[in-house]
Design a protein around this motif. Structure first.
Motif, mmCIF file in Angstrom:
data_model
loop_
_atom_site.group_PDB
_atom_site.id
_atom_site.type_symbol
_atom_site.label_atom_id
_atom_site.label_comp_id
_atom_site.label_asym_id
_atom_site.label_seq_id
_atom_site.Cartn_x
_atom_site.Cartn_y
_atom_site.Cartn_z
ATOM 1 N N SER B 13 1.858 -1.805 2.063
ATOM 2 C CA SER B 13 1.846 -0.351 2.158
ATOM 3 C C SER B 13 0.443 0.154 2.475
ATOM 4 C CB SER B 13 2.345 0.199 0.818
ATOM 5 O OG SER B 13 2.242 1.591 0.786
ATOM 6 N N GLY B 14 0.355 1.335 3.034
ATOM 7 C CA GLY B 14 -0.947 1.925 3.349
ATOM 8 C C GLY B 14 -1.587 1.294 4.566
ATOM 9 N N GLY B 15 -2.841 1.626 4.799
ATOM 10 C CA GLY B 15 -3.565 1.117 5.967
ATOM 11 C C GLY B 15 -3.725 -0.387 5.900
ATOM 12 N N PRO B 16 -3.727 -1.029 7.046
ATOM 13 C CA PRO B 16 -3.848 -2.488 7.057
ATOM 14 C C PRO B 16 -5.284 -2.952 6.793
ATOM 15 C CG PRO B 16 -3.711 -1.646 9.293
ATOM 16 C CD PRO B 16 -3.584 -0.461 8.386
ATOM 17 N N SER B 79 3.947 -1.645 7.594
ATOM 18 C CA SER B 79 3.518 -0.865 6.446
ATOM 19 C C SER B 79 4.165 0.510 6.494
ATOM 20 C CB SER B 79 1.994 -0.741 6.475
ATOM 21 O OG SER B 79 1.542 -0.105 5.315
ATOM 22 N N CYS B 80 3.863 1.335 5.503
ATOM 23 C CA CYS B 80 4.375 2.713 5.506
ATOM 24 C C CYS B 80 3.412 3.575 4.705
ATOM 25 C CB CYS B 80 5.765 2.765 4.869
ATOM 26 S SG CYS B 80 5.769 2.349 3.116
ATOM 27 N N ARG B 81 3.577 4.870 4.820
ATOM 28 C CA ARG B 81 2.818 5.774 3.969
ATOM 29 C C ARG B 81 3.794 6.653 3.176
ATOM 30 N NH1 ARG B 81 -2.520 5.353 4.477
ATOM 31 N NH2 ARG B 81 -3.434 4.733 6.462
ATOM 32 N N TYR B 82 4.919 6.081 2.857
ATOM 33 C CA TYR B 82 5.968 6.832 2.148
ATOM 34 C C TYR B 82 5.590 6.986 0.680
ATOM 35 C CZ TYR B 82 10.735 8.279 1.002
ATOM 36 O OH TYR B 82 11.840 8.987 0.599
ATOM 37 N N LYS B 83 5.585 8.227 0.203
ATOM 38 C CA LYS B 83 5.198 8.490 -1.181
ATOM 39 C C LYS B 83 6.459 8.840 -1.982
ATOM 40 C CE LYS B 83 1.481 11.021 -3.442
ATOM 41 N NZ LYS B 83 0.841 9.934 -4.219
ATOM 42 N N LEU B 84 6.764 8.016 -2.964
ATOM 43 C CA LEU B 84 7.925 8.290 -3.816
ATOM 44 C C LEU B 84 7.653 9.530 -4.660
ATOM 45 C CD1 LEU B 84 9.140 4.918 -5.437
ATOM 46 C CD2 LEU B 84 10.346 6.321 -3.756
ATOM 47 N N LYS B 85 8.601 10.442 -4.669
ATOM 48 C CA LYS B 85 8.489 11.589 -5.582
ATOM 49 C C LYS B 85 8.940 11.145 -6.968
ATOM 50 C CE LYS B 85 8.794 15.291 -2.250
ATOM 51 N NZ LYS B 85 9.277 14.579 -1.038
ATOM 52 N N ASP B 86 8.783 12.015 -7.965
ATOM 53 C CA ASP B 86 9.279 11.656 -9.299
ATOM 54 C C ASP B 86 10.803 11.559 -9.255
ATOM 55 O OD1 ASP B 86 6.832 11.421 -10.564
ATOM 56 O OD2 ASP B 86 6.690 13.580 -10.951
ATOM 57 N N ASP B 87 11.364 10.786 -10.157
ATOM 58 C CA ASP B 87 12.803 10.533 -10.060
ATOM 59 C C ASP B 87 13.647 11.737 -10.450
ATOM 60 O OD1 ASP B 87 12.148 10.137 -12.788
ATOM 61 O OD2 ASP B 87 14.029 9.045 -13.077
ATOM 62 N N ASP B 88 13.073 12.700 -11.181
ATOM 63 C CA ASP B 88 13.851 13.916 -11.451
ATOM 64 C C ASP B 88 13.838 14.865 -10.252
ATOM 65 O OD1 ASP B 88 11.179 14.336 -11.810
ATOM 66 O OD2 ASP B 88 11.368 15.511 -13.657
ATOM 67 N N VAL B 89 12.882 14.681 -9.349
ATOM 68 C CA VAL B 89 12.803 15.508 -8.139
ATOM 69 C C VAL B 89 13.692 14.914 -7.030
ATOM 70 C CG1 VAL B 89 11.259 16.400 -6.343
ATOM 71 C CG2 VAL B 89 10.437 16.189 -8.712
ATOM 72 N N GLU B 90 13.558 13.595 -6.857
ATOM 73 C CA GLU B 90 14.263 12.926 -5.756
ATOM 74 C C GLU B 90 14.998 11.698 -6.290
ATOM 75 O OE1 GLU B 90 14.558 13.811 -1.807
ATOM 76 O OE2 GLU B 90 12.399 13.526 -2.030
ATOM 77 N N GLY B 113 -1.125 -2.754 -1.821
ATOM 78 C CA GLY B 113 -1.662 -1.554 -1.186
ATOM 79 C C GLY B 113 -2.774 -0.925 -2.001
ATOM 80 N N GLY B 114 -3.027 0.360 -1.750
ATOM 81 C CA GLY B 114 -4.095 1.089 -2.431
ATOM 82 C C GLY B 114 -3.560 1.971 -3.545
ATOM 83 N N ASN B 115 -4.239 3.076 -3.786
ATOM 84 C CA ASN B 115 -3.869 3.994 -4.864
ATOM 85 C C ASN B 115 -2.389 4.371 -4.861
ATOM 86 O OD1 ASN B 115 -6.355 4.753 -6.264
ATOM 87 N ND2 ASN B 115 -6.988 5.509 -4.258
ATOM 88 N N ASP B 116 -1.914 4.827 -3.718
ATOM 89 C CA ASP B 116 -0.543 5.316 -3.636
ATOM 90 C C ASP B 116 0.466 4.200 -3.903
ATOM 91 O OD1 ASP B 116 -1.483 7.804 -3.079
ATOM 92 O OD2 ASP B 116 -1.125 7.690 -0.915
ATOM 93 N N SER B 117 0.119 3.010 -3.480
ATOM 94 C CA SER B 117 1.039 1.881 -3.679
ATOM 95 C C SER B 117 1.134 1.528 -5.159
ATOM 96 C CB SER B 117 0.556 0.670 -2.883
ATOM 97 O OG SER B 117 0.289 1.058 -1.557
ATOM 98 N N MET B 118 0.015 1.660 -5.868
ATOM 99 C CA MET B 118 0.053 1.402 -7.303
ATOM 100 C C MET B 118 0.893 2.478 -8.004
ATOM 101 S SD MET B 118 -1.469 -1.419 -7.342
ATOM 102 C CE MET B 118 -1.625 -1.953 -5.630
ATOM 103 N N THR B 143 -7.580 -2.443 -0.055
ATOM 104 C CA THR B 143 -8.106 -1.300 0.675
ATOM 105 C C THR B 143 -9.494 -1.611 1.163
ATOM 106 O OG1 THR B 143 -8.977 0.937 0.517
ATOM 107 C CG2 THR B 143 -8.670 -0.183 -1.548
ATOM 108 N N ILE B 144 -9.703 -1.453 2.450
ATOM 109 C CA ILE B 144 -11.054 -1.659 2.987
ATOM 110 C C ILE B 144 -12.019 -0.655 2.371
ATOM 111 C CG2 ILE B 144 -10.245 -2.632 5.172
ATOM 112 C CD1 ILE B 144 -11.111 0.084 6.473
ATOM 113 N N ASP B 145 -11.498 0.484 1.885
ATOM 114 C CA ASP B 145 -12.362 1.535 1.347
ATOM 115 C C ASP B 145 -13.031 1.133 0.035
ATOM 116 O OD1 ASP B 145 -11.846 3.255 3.416
ATOM 117 O OD2 ASP B 145 -10.109 4.151 2.443
ATOM 118 N N ASN B 146 -12.449 0.161 -0.670
ATOM 119 C CA ASN B 146 -13.021 -0.358 -1.925
ATOM 120 C C ASN B 146 -13.090 0.702 -3.016
ATOM 121 O OD1 ASN B 146 -14.031 -2.703 -3.193
ATOM 122 N ND2 ASN B 146 -16.115 -1.881 -3.117
#
Lengths: 415, 415
Positions: B13-16, B79-90, B113-118, B143-146
């Protein structure tokens, strides 16, 4: 022929490459070992160093350190873009050069560069003959552009081509990572000849090449281009374009100038300065397709990314430098060392061949039209057969603390 | 604890990065060998492939071909940049994921992946606990951003840092070739954290680093910047600047947006020419000093130039993937595999350490202010001590016809 005894001098000129120092090493190591060559010098910043009497003494250098020049990019002695005028126009330059030749007893002059450098060689040789100063003058070719006439190819091209092909393959991998569409435009060096841009097609040998490739050899038409990009983008939802900085429309206008209100800035030779072409094309594509776009300029790294040099190119560059010295000692003068190659049934063989300086100085070799597809947006198999042998082999990079270890020369001025 | 038997699934997930596939290999090879893991799957385009039931069967792949993933850049499974919403929302997304988990008897979920993947890991784990579906969820950082919190550093960073440092050294060589002056501005990735830009300073270990380095951690002042460039340019007649794409002024405005304020930079469509940050700074410098300038964006190659990856990074990325599987099989869940390192007297040691997903998901690690010089234009020794071990070793690239040979997976969909 009687042996000519005296000092040898070597100089670098024009834009740098990843392997110009390999040619320098071939020349210097061979000269240092030759019994007819009494001293070995190198010019600081090419002919400019000669005019200013700033000349390095190569006998002071450590042999092992010199060896690292095989993997040190760019012109280690410094380069210049100084263009010698004819001697009846600017006789002072020639008188000064003669003075320096005499001061150091220089009998062998080796100059490593492109078209202009071969012109410099030719002019110096003619002048020395005119004034009766005996010396031998040899050109060693160097240009990532690969546009020198006569020779099969130029030292420097293979490494730049390899960097471009490898980078294009990596960009392909990056571009295909999301399922959202993207158009990537990669701008590649080469003002008049498309050799470097054509090298992008080498990534295709393992199916990672660009979808479209545009060289300056074919007039560029913006509407056809946008049609072609759109077609691929609609089919694949992705498109990678490789484009030469020097593409022009049928009226001879650079496409890079389409995007800017600013007058094109000119360089020291009055050439229009390139740049921003990829960004310009990306904007046109975005307007037409709505696709997300990214513009990438491979920029300077094309000519200095020694970490991704071609081992074949390193070896051949060395061979050209060595042959220049051998030929001069044999009594040859006024020639450029080029290559003659055969590629029979995939067996590549490269030998040196000598070319008249005069022939090389005033011609420019382009990618044959028949190596480009009819639509003018792709590269055909004959180019791959030609270029693939030139990019073979990853060099083993000497390391220090995880970074490439480059040659550190003492650069002691000759007295 | 009782052994948990079932299938494992892996996603990217996220940038390669240059080494994300090395983590994938560590995970997949370890899972394939484990007796509790009945099947090994990979998601196409991360969690999006899970939602669409597009899942590859890893047992169908050839082991030797999988091994080539060590040197294959970018996310091989997509990869993807799909962000899961909370389960009560979606709630639909979660129900769908549970359905797929049940369909394939997935008991081990690995997400790279990075932050979002965690964050995705964390949400899936919480949901599975809520509905009483037994499974173990592990994050693998990338993440290359470290900029991930907790871990000493991130897989992916070392290779990007190496590419940047090596390229800066090569640009240094190129820039010093003429005796005419030049200011080069190199734009480096990293929107909020300056880790990548700081890596430019590693070229300085053999004296080929940039003269000035600007990170987003310090507010950028255009007047001070121009003063600093001018001072160096007047002294050396040359100046190399490394600058993070994310630098802002003290009011929080991105410097890259300054370009649109400049008149006379409209494109053919009448839009202000955004250009890049490097181009904008280069124009300011040219206006101030009159120097010849060149703007270089290292662009995508920072995250995909596998030919210049760090062997240390490749090895550690693999180790992180392997450890994730080992830990999950041991009964651990809801963790991210990070690194704990020691650097005593130049002896670098790196071990894996597990971090709570929740901690990692919501923090961002920046370059400590005390690793940047007081003027905010240079990097200090503690950063070099930190980063230098991470870029060690040039990998041996598997070749085919002179080009890197990348993994070609069959990618057979699971039934």
């Amino acid at each position: 022929m009687l042996a000519l005894k005296g000092a040898a001098i070597f100089g670098q000129s024009g834009g740098p490459s990843s392997v110009i120092n390999s040619s320098a090493l071939g020349c210097i190591e061979t000269a240092l070992k030759n019994e007819n060559i009494t001293k070995v010098y190198a010019m600081e910043h090419g002919i400019v160093g000669m005019l200013n009497d700033r000349i390095y003494d190569m006998t002071q250098e450590d042999a092992a350190e010199l060896r690292l020049m095989l993997h040190t990019p760019s012109s280690i002695f410094g380069s210049c873009r100084y263009k010698l005028k004819d001697d009846d126009v600017e006789p002072d330059d020639y008188r000064r050069i003669l003075e320096i030749f005499k001061k150091y007893d220089i009998r062998y002059f080796f100059y490593n560069g492109g078209n202009d450098s071969m012109d410099t060689c030719n002019k110096i040789s003619k002048y020395m003959q005119k004034v009766g100063y005996e010396c031998r003058v040899m050109g060693i070719p160097k240009t990532i552009d690969n546009d020198l006439a006569g020779t099969d190819h130029c030292p420097g091209y293979g490494s730049a081509a390899k960097y471009i092909a490898v980078s294009m393959g990596e960009i392909y991998h990056d571009a295909n990572v999301y399922n959202s569409g993207m158009v990537i435009v990669v701008e590649i060096m080469g003002r008049n000849a498309g050799w470097l841009t054509a090298a992008a097609s080498l990534a295709d040998i393992n199916s990672h090449g660009p979808d479209l490739i545009y060289l300056p050899e074919v007039p560029f038409d913006m509407q056809s281009f946008l049609d072609e990009v759109e077609l691929i983008y609609e089919r694949k939802h992705n498109c990678i374009v490789a484009v030469s900085e020097g593409i022009m429309d049928k009226d001879g206008k650079y496409i890079s100038e389409y995007g800017s209100d600013m007058a094109a800035t000119k360089d020291a030779f009055g050439h229009a300065q390139m740049g921003g072409l990829a960004a310009t094309l990306a904007r046109y594509i975005k307007n037409r397709t709505g696709a997300k776009t990214r513009a990438i300029e491979l920029s300077l790294l094309q000519r200095c990314a020694a970490h991704c040099a071609s081992q074949t190119d390193i070896d051949e560059a060395y061979m050209a430098g060595r042959r220049a010295v051998e030929a001069a000692v044999e009594g040859i003068t006024d020639k450029m060392v080029g290559f003659e190659c055969s590629r029979i049934d995939g067996n590549y063989k490269c030998d040196t061949k000598l070319f008249d300086l005069k022939v090389v100085a005033n011609a420019e070799k382009k990618v044959p039209r028949e190596w480009i597809n009819e639509e003018g947006n792709g590269i055909l198999a004959p180019f791959v057969d030609y270029a693939l042998p030139l990019i073979q082999g990853f060099p083993e990079i000497p390391e220090e603390k995880g970074m490439p270890r480059y040659a550190k020369l003492k650069k002691i001025y000759a007295k």
